[in-house]
Design a protein around this motif. Structure first.
Motif, mmCIF file in Angstrom:
data_model
loop_
_atom_site.group_PDB
_atom_site.id
_atom_site.type_symbol
_atom_site.label_atom_id
_atom_site.label_comp_id
_atom_site.label_asym_id
_atom_site.label_seq_id
_atom_site.Cartn_x
_atom_site.Cartn_y
_atom_site.Cartn_z
ATOM 1 N N SER A 47 0.880 -1.118 -0.206
ATOM 2 C CA SER A 47 -0.085 0.015 -0.195
ATOM 3 C C SER A 47 0.834 1.269 -0.136
ATOM 4 N N TYR A 48 0.363 2.321 -0.668
ATOM 5 C CA TYR A 48 0.951 3.689 -0.683
ATOM 6 C C TYR A 48 0.000 4.665 -0.623
ATOM 7 N N PHE A 49 0.302 5.551 0.440
ATOM 8 C CA PHE A 49 -0.655 6.720 0.270
ATOM 9 C C PHE A 49 0.206 7.995 0.721
ATOM 10 N N GLU A 50 -0.436 9.153 0.605
ATOM 11 C CA GLU A 50 0.122 10.326 1.151
ATOM 12 C C GLU A 50 -0.800 10.829 2.114
ATOM 13 N N TYR A 51 -0.278 11.407 3.256
ATOM 14 C CA TYR A 51 -0.974 11.855 4.340
ATOM 15 C C TYR A 51 -0.763 13.504 4.340
ATOM 16 N N VAL A 52 -1.783 14.259 4.234
ATOM 17 C CA VAL A 52 -1.643 15.767 4.136
ATOM 18 C C VAL A 52 -2.338 16.517 5.160
ATOM 19 N N GLY A 53 -2.403 15.581 6.427
ATOM 20 C CA GLY A 53 -3.078 16.406 7.583
ATOM 21 C C GLY A 53 -2.111 16.878 8.293
ATOM 22 N N THR A 54 -2.333 17.167 9.656
ATOM 23 C CA THR A 54 -1.470 17.845 10.540
ATOM 24 C C THR A 54 -1.443 16.956 11.870
ATOM 25 N N ASP A 55 -2.464 16.004 12.192
ATOM 26 C CA ASP A 55 -2.077 15.152 13.193
ATOM 27 C C ASP A 55 -2.586 13.658 12.925
ATOM 28 N N TYR A 56 -1.589 13.084 12.367
ATOM 29 C CA TYR A 56 -1.673 11.607 11.901
ATOM 30 C C TYR A 56 -2.410 10.600 12.711
ATOM 31 N N GLU A 57 -2.100 10.821 14.075
ATOM 32 C CA GLU A 57 -2.451 9.771 15.128
ATOM 33 C C GLU A 57 -4.003 10.065 15.008
ATOM 34 N N ALA A 58 -4.430 11.428 15.375
ATOM 35 C CA ALA A 58 -5.830 11.581 15.667
ATOM 36 C C ALA A 58 -6.527 11.359 14.275
ATOM 37 N N ASP A 59 -6.023 11.484 13.196
ATOM 38 C CA ASP A 59 -6.878 11.158 12.047
ATOM 39 C C ASP A 59 -6.810 9.637 11.838
ATOM 40 N N MET A 60 -6.145 8.883 12.292
ATOM 41 C CA MET A 60 -6.012 7.313 12.156
ATOM 42 C C MET A 60 -6.832 6.887 13.219
ATOM 43 N N ALA A 61 -6.891 7.383 14.393
ATOM 44 C CA ALA A 61 -7.996 7.084 15.528
ATOM 45 C C ALA A 61 -9.244 7.500 15.021
ATOM 46 N N ALA A 62 -9.397 8.394 14.257
ATOM 47 C CA ALA A 62 -11.006 8.875 13.800
ATOM 48 C C ALA A 62 -11.249 7.660 12.752
ATOM 49 N N MET A 63 -10.351 7.282 11.914
ATOM 50 C CA MET A 63 -10.874 6.075 10.951
ATOM 51 C C MET A 63 -11.130 4.842 11.951
ATOM 52 N N ALA A 64 -10.333 4.425 12.687
ATOM 53 C CA ALA A 64 -10.382 3.309 13.526
ATOM 54 C C ALA A 64 -11.621 3.402 14.094
ATOM 55 N N ALA A 65 -12.044 4.616 14.507
ATOM 56 C CA ALA A 65 -13.569 4.833 15.395
ATOM 57 C C ALA A 65 -14.785 4.610 14.414
ATOM 58 N N ASP A 66 -14.448 4.718 13.357
ATOM 59 C CA ASP A 66 -15.681 4.750 12.396
ATOM 60 C C ASP A 66 -16.112 3.507 12.007
ATOM 61 N N PRO A 67 -17.752 3.370 12.551
ATOM 62 C CA PRO A 67 -18.222 1.937 12.181
ATOM 63 C C PRO A 67 -18.146 1.451 10.842
ATOM 64 N N VAL A 68 -18.589 2.375 9.976
ATOM 65 C CA VAL A 68 -18.410 1.524 8.474
ATOM 66 C C VAL A 68 -17.034 0.959 8.125
ATOM 67 N N THR A 69 -16.174 1.683 8.500
ATOM 68 C CA THR A 69 -14.665 1.434 8.314
ATOM 69 C C THR A 69 -14.430 0.246 9.083
ATOM 70 N N GLN A 70 -14.816 -0.068 10.335
ATOM 71 C CA GLN A 70 -14.685 -1.181 11.135
ATOM 72 C C GLN A 70 -15.300 -2.349 10.420
ATOM 73 N N GLU A 71 -16.636 -2.259 9.996
ATOM 74 C CA GLU A 71 -17.182 -3.295 8.982
ATOM 75 C C GLU A 71 -16.595 -3.462 7.983
ATOM 76 N N TRP A 72 -16.082 -2.521 7.368
ATOM 77 C CA TRP A 72 -14.970 -3.082 5.916
ATOM 78 C C TRP A 72 -13.966 -3.783 6.544
ATOM 79 N N TRP A 73 -13.142 -3.354 7.595
ATOM 80 C CA TRP A 73 -12.105 -4.048 8.121
ATOM 81 C C TRP A 73 -12.416 -5.494 8.413
ATOM 82 N N SER A 74 -13.661 -5.875 8.829
ATOM 83 C CA SER A 74 -14.267 -7.046 9.315
ATOM 84 C C SER A 74 -14.246 -8.059 8.053
ATOM 85 N N VAL A 75 -14.328 -7.353 7.070
ATOM 86 C CA VAL A 75 -14.612 -8.165 5.663
ATOM 87 C C VAL A 75 -13.232 -8.378 5.251
#
Length: 109
Positions: free
Chosen positions: A54-82
């Motif tokens: 995987s490759y991506f570019e991060y353009v934000g200012t708080d990587y840890e907070a943005d990744m935590a928000a992604m991990a907390a998202d219910p739809v993303t959690q469901e996607w990950w479970s797939v």
């Protein structure tokens, strides 16, 4: 902007399903990726080893907070479970990683 690369194994019996689900990623997952300040996100498959890169570019200012928000998202959690049952994390990954981070050793624009 900071570039990120990572690698992960893919179970051989799951290759076709993994490719199929990624051909139609759920819109809310794509929205969360964008909201988490990720751009130019790609996943590549290397066969016959069944390695995902995987490759991506991060353009934000708080990587840890943005990744935590992604991990907390219910739809993303469901996607990950797939996706996660299809994957095979590398034994050499760092503690706490699913995708093993890799170091950039060269870049040119």
């Amino acid at each position: 902007m900071k570039r990120y690369g990572a690698v992960l194994g893919l179970k051989p019996e799951a290759v076709a399903d993994y490719v199929r689900v990624h051909a139609a990623v759920w819109p809310d997952v794509l929205k969360q990726i964008r909201n988490s300040n990720i751009r130019n996100y790609s996943i590549f498959l290397k066969q016959p080893e069944n390695l995902l890169f995987s490759y991506f570019e991060y353009v934000g200012t708080d990587y840890e907070a943005d990744m935590a928000a992604m991990a907390a998202d219910p739809v993303t959690q469901e996607w990950w479970s797939v996706c996660m049952p299809m994957q095979s994390p590398l034994e050499t990954r760092k503690q706490g990683e699913w995708w093993a981070s890799i170091d950039e050793v060269f870049h040119t624009d």
